[in-house]
Design a protein around this motif. Structure first.
Motif, PDB file in Angstrom:
ATOM      1  N   PHE A 245       0.820  -1.209   0.000  1.00  0.00           N
ATOM      2  CA  PHE A 245       0.000   0.000   0.000  1.00  0.00           C
ATOM      3  C   PHE A 245       0.858   1.265   0.000  1.00  0.00           C
ATOM      4  N   TYR A 246       1.783   1.360   0.944  1.00  0.00           N
ATOM      5  CA  TYR A 246       2.568   2.594   1.075  1.00  0.00           C
ATOM      6  C   TYR A 246       3.630   2.704  -0.025  1.00  0.00           C
ATOM      7  N   SER A 247       4.122   1.556  -0.497  1.00  0.00           N
ATOM      8  CA  SER A 247       5.066   1.595  -1.623  1.00  0.00           C
ATOM      9  C   SER A 247       4.369   2.108  -2.884  1.00  0.00           C
ATOM     10  N   PHE A 248       3.104   1.765  -3.038  1.00  0.00           N
ATOM     11  CA  PHE A 248       2.344   2.220  -4.201  1.00  0.00           C
ATOM     12  C   PHE A 248       2.230   3.742  -4.203  1.00  0.00           C
ATOM     13  N   ALA A 249       2.067   4.326  -3.030  1.00  0.00           N
ATOM     14  CA  ALA A 249       1.985   5.791  -2.938  1.00  0.00           C
ATOM     15  C   ALA A 249       3.284   6.438  -3.405  1.00  0.00           C
ATOM     16  N   ILE A 250       4.417   5.861  -3.021  1.00  0.00           N
ATOM     17  CA  ILE A 250       5.720   6.402  -3.425  1.00  0.00           C
ATOM     18  C   ILE A 250       5.915   6.268  -4.931  1.00  0.00           C
ATOM     19  N   ILE A 251       5.560   5.102  -5.466  1.00  0.00           N
ATOM     20  CA  ILE A 251       5.714   4.864  -6.906  1.00  0.00           C
ATOM     21  C   ILE A 251       4.842   5.824  -7.713  1.00  0.00           C
ATOM     22  N   THR A 252       3.615   6.039  -7.257  1.00  0.00           N
ATOM     23  CA  THR A 252       2.714   6.972  -7.937  1.00  0.00           C
ATOM     24  C   THR A 252       3.278   8.390  -7.896  1.00  0.00           C
TER      25      THR A 252
END
Length: 454
Positions: free
Chosen positions: A350-357
């Motif tokens: 979840f939080y890695s997805f925020a960084i990638i986005t």
């Protein structure tokens, strides 16, 4: 004369308003369609609208975007004749393509057993074919409207053009709700409303253009096959963006589903949808600054060009910090509320997805440097390579690491784009090194606003 800051501010408002309308449209119409049509009829409507939607991704074959930038650059150089030539060339190309495409599509639709091919049972076969044709005509009308919007943009009237589109969408939404609620409208009437509003919006665009820029007019006098041939590679570069984006979105879903199953697809898709709100912000920012960047570049005012872009990066930095803090504090509870606790996602994913986005948002904004100056050929090549990296990495890594492999694959793809798109943008911005860019980024504050008020 209105300042660049005021133009960007108004354009940001119009673009943000358009994004809000799209979101409301999506959230509001789905339950209304299901209520008045039922899930099965609504499902058939979605099937019939899907094929035209895929065709719509090709847009105007990229020529409209190239023409909008070219007209903007020509007007900035006081070359109205060049802008008129670009308008007429593009209009002829798009119109010719539209006629040929519509004839082929019309023949194919009426010779094919559409209901059997698409498993349509609730909608009569004649109606389903008519719906497809009307959807296709609507796409071709929208292509013409986009060209008119580009013509309005070249003399700074793009906010008016965007608002015409915004209010036509509001009128369309209102008419659809009224037709469903009070007249039990069927699919044919609904698609007719959608097409009618596009046509009306086009007429309004033409009226405004005639009043604001009467020197731009339809005709064949300035058509040049050589000019079209020269534009083709750049047009295909712009065309590659929506097509590769669609391929990456659907391709990743298909691969994840085939390897990890439907449950993993739900986690991947819902998380991506939740995080993609930041991309809407970047899209709004891009729409707002592109005309002013193109004008500054056309006038060879590189200092203003750089200051507009630096100010935009500063705005994005603040937004990204706020976005990631919000996700860190409220993201998980809000996500669970939104999915009614039916989708469970790990903290790492979840939080890695925020960084990638967030990384994606940064390089997308840098990409506007190439897009606004009609120098998108390298950008398109990078985009194609990044999609290949994503697809191959997803295939390999998900078999080993599951959904966490998807995160690593996405990160590799996004970092590739960040590295090469930023490097290419630095060349156009004439920054000798990253150090010189960051020096201006951290020192340019209020003077940027003052500079834009000229």
């Amino acid at each position: 004369m209105e300042s660049s800051f005021n133009k960007i501010f108004k354009a940001s408002g119009a673009a943000a308003f358009g994004q809000i309308i799209n979101i409301v449209n999506q959230l509001l119409l789905v339950p209304i369609y299901i209520k008045f049509w039922g899930p099965h009829l609504y499902g058939e409507w979605l099937i019939l609208s899907a094929a035209p939607s895929l065709i719509a991704m090709a847009g105007d074959l990229g020529f409209g975007t190239v023409a909008a930038n070219e007209m903007n650059l020509c007007v900035a150089k006081n070359n109205r004749l060049g802008a008129l030539k670009s308008f007429q060339n593009t209009w002829i190309v798009i119109s010719t393509f539209s006629v040929i495409f519509l004839l082929v599509a019309f023949t194919g639709i009426y010779l094919s057993p559409i209901d059997r091919l698409l498993n349509i049972t609730d909608i009569a076969e004649g109606d389903s074919k008519l719906i497809l044709v009307l959807f296709l005509i609507n796409i071709l009308v929208i292509q013409q409207n986009s060209l008119l919007l580009g013509a309005l943009r070249c003399e700074g009237n793009y906010v008016i053009g965007m608002n015409i589109g915004n209010f036509s969408k509001i009128a369309e939404l209102s008419l659809i709700i009224i037709s469903l609620t009070f007249f039990s409208a069927g699919p044919v009437l609904i698609v007719s409303i959608i097409l009618s509003m596009s046509i009306i919006a086009g007429f309004i665009h033409r009226i405004i253009l005639a009043k604001r820029s009467s020197w731009i007019y339809y005709g064949v006098r300035h058509f040049s096959y050589k000019a079209v041939k020269e534009q083709l590679p750049l047009a295909l570069s712009f065309l590659s963006f929506p097509l590769t984006q669609a391929f990456s979105i659907q391709g990743a879903v298909i691969i994840v589903g085939s390897i990890l199953g439907p449950a993993a697809v739900v986690i991947f898709s819902t998380t991506r949808t939740f995080m993609n709100v930041i991309k809407q912000v970047v899209s709004t920012l891009n729409l707002a600054i592109t005309p002013e960047l193109t004008t500054a570049y056309g006038k060879e005012n590189f200092e203003k060009f750089k200051r507009i872009f630096i100010s935009s990066i500063q705005v994005l930095a603040v937004v990204l910090i706020g976005f990631n803090l919000f996700v860190l504090v409220f993201g998980k509870p809000l996500f669970h509320f939104w999915t009614k606790n039916k989708v469970q996602v790990s903290d790492l994913f979840f939080y890695s997805f925020a960084i990638i986005t967030s990384v994606s948002a940064v390089w997308n904004l840098f990409g506007i440097v190439q897009g606004s100056t009609n120098k998108a050929k390298k950008y398109a090549v990078y985009n194609l390579i990044s999609i290949a990296i994503l697809i191959i990495s997803v295939i390999v890594l998900t078999r080993i690491l599951g959904l966490n492999g998807v995160i690593i694959a996405m990160l590799l793809s996004e970092l590739f784009m960040l590295l090469f798109v930023v490097k290419d943008a630095f060349g156009i911005l004439k920054y000798s090194s990253a150090k010189s860019f960051f020096a201006q980024l951290f020192t340019l504050r209020l003077p940027a606003i003052k500079f834009l008020n000229t």
